[in-house]
Design an enzyme around this catalytic site. Sequence first.
Site, PDB file in Angstrom:
ATOM      1  N   GLY A 219       7.184  -5.427   0.848  1.00 19.19           N
ATOM      2  CA  GLY A 219       7.160  -4.452   1.938  1.00 19.19           C
ATOM      3  C   GLY A 219       5.920  -3.593   1.818  1.00 19.19           C
ATOM      4  N   HIS A 257      12.091   2.293  -1.793  1.00 17.51           N
ATOM      5  CA  HIS A 257      10.737   2.465  -2.349  1.00 17.51           C
ATOM      6  C   HIS A 257       9.737   2.749  -1.217  1.00 17.51           C
ATOM      7  CE1 HIS A 257       7.479   1.068  -5.261  1.00 17.51           C
ATOM      8  NE2 HIS A 257       6.865   0.857  -4.109  1.00 17.51           N
ATOM      9  N   GLU A 258       9.810   1.963  -0.140  1.00 15.60           N
ATOM     10  CA  GLU A 258       8.832   2.131   0.945  1.00 15.60           C
ATOM     11  C   GLU A 258       9.059   3.432   1.716  1.00 15.60           C
ATOM     12  OE1 GLU A 258       6.219   0.423   0.976  1.00 15.60           O
ATOM     13  OE2 GLU A 258       6.916  -1.154  -0.384  1.00 15.60           O
ATOM     14  N   THR A 285       7.419  13.444 -13.813  1.00 12.84           N
ATOM     15  CA  THR A 285       7.494  12.032 -14.214  1.00 12.84           C
ATOM     16  C   THR A 285       6.479  11.833 -15.345  1.00 12.84           C
ATOM     17  OG1 THR A 285       5.871  11.489 -12.502  1.00 12.84           O
ATOM     18  CG2 THR A 285       8.183  11.163 -11.943  1.00 12.84           C
ATOM     19  N   ALA A 289       1.034   4.051 -17.768  1.00 14.45           N
ATOM     20  CA  ALA A 289      -0.184   3.248 -17.626  1.00 14.45           C
ATOM     21  C   ALA A 289      -0.069   2.240 -16.486  1.00 14.45           C
ATOM     22  CB  ALA A 289      -0.483   2.528 -18.938  1.00 14.45           C
TER      23      ALA A 289
HETATM   24 ZN   LIG Z   1       4.979   0.653  -3.555  1.00 11.20          ZN
END
Ligand SMILES: [Zn+2]
Length: 446
Positions: A219, A257-258, A285, A289
């Site tokens: 996505g 997530h999107e 957060t 890496a």
């Molecule tokens: Zn993403």
Amino acid sequence: MNVTEPDGVEGAVVKVVGMTGRIIISILLLLPSLLWGQSALTPEDPPQQRRCGHYEYIEMLTEQDPEFPARRAALEEEMNRWIMENAEIINSESSSVITIPVVVHILYFNHIQNIPHSRVIEQIDRLNKDFRRLNSNLSGIPAAFAHLVADVEFEFCLARRDPQGNWTNGVTRRQVSQPSFTYHDDHIIKSTSQGGQSIWNPARYLNIWVVNLTGGVLGYAQPPGGNATTDGIVIGYRFFGSTGASPPFNHGRTTVHEVGHWFNLIHIWGDDNGACWGSDLVHDTPNQASEFYGCPTFPQMDICTPDSPGVMFMNYMDYVNDDCMMMFTHGQKARMLAALNVFRPGLKNSNGCKPAINVEEIPDLSSLSVFPNPGNGLFRFELIMNTDAEIHLTVVNSLGQTVWDDNLGVRQSVYETIDLQHLAPGFYYLSVSAGGSRTTQKLIIQ
Ligand SMILES: [Zn+2]
């Protein structure tokens, strides 16, 4: 791009039936690649690892619109100012829930891609659970991160009126002539005149396009600062909702997530190619890496966070499997609230989920969905209409003879299984009538 007729390919096959076997076989072998392209003949395997096209999409937008990065930078400043000035709102879980109207545009090449309404509902339910900290896998969050888990206080509803005030079930559907898309086809996906579906006012709706998205990307989202005609998210149909979706991405978290990106969240590792200088611009957060895949065991340390408790790979903005994503943090909530208030304030007062004002008396049957089709005779039947009406179903065979019928009574929506297993394999036509409206769909029993 033109919209194809669903029966066009079958018609072409029928025309060659009279030829010799060898010719028929040759043409049948050639047809799919000629008409559909190779991807429809051998569907691309689902990716084994999550990858979202967000970063590449931003690069493409920047090439098309060199002012885009400057607008994003200015927004970032405004967001920071908003966060500083609204600490009270951010830090309280004040039950001031914001409900965001959603429209889902389903662009399908074949019936498999035309996912049913129930899967859209599953996806909305997933958003509501994850953004309200009501997800059932919450207990998997390590104790070291438990105090950071935020109730984002965003809820999502399927639109109940379209931009013109007409009734809608929150889903638009259109058959397209292209078997698959990549983010390079964004201008097609989001334009009715190009064969896709144009956006509903993004100031009032979160637009989600569900397409057969290929190229290894699940996505992508357009973050704040982009063009208003393309301002939404695009999700591969295989990763939208749950039932029938592709594991391990079958719990709707690609969309979670999107939507995070749509509210200006950045990947948790900062998109810095393994370095420690990049940041997701969120204070709570751990520095990380690179992305994590699969379902890692806790704890995971890396060069940016070498000490316990390590990195927060179970965050929705990492790349782990759906099952293993569990949380947004308070810092991410602050960014999303800032993005909403600075860039998308219209969503707070949108009437997109209030019942339509222009309700037509004639039942709208456009949401009819019957699946799996072809099937073994047990078909899931879904219909969401704009008004109550008596629904009558009739199945006729290829000779036009009625072989089954049923009256479902007066309803507005139907989610039922119809049992046609007693019928011989072959082609049938299901006719649905409701209060003067009528539609027909071909059924194939194998
Ligand atoms: Zn993403």
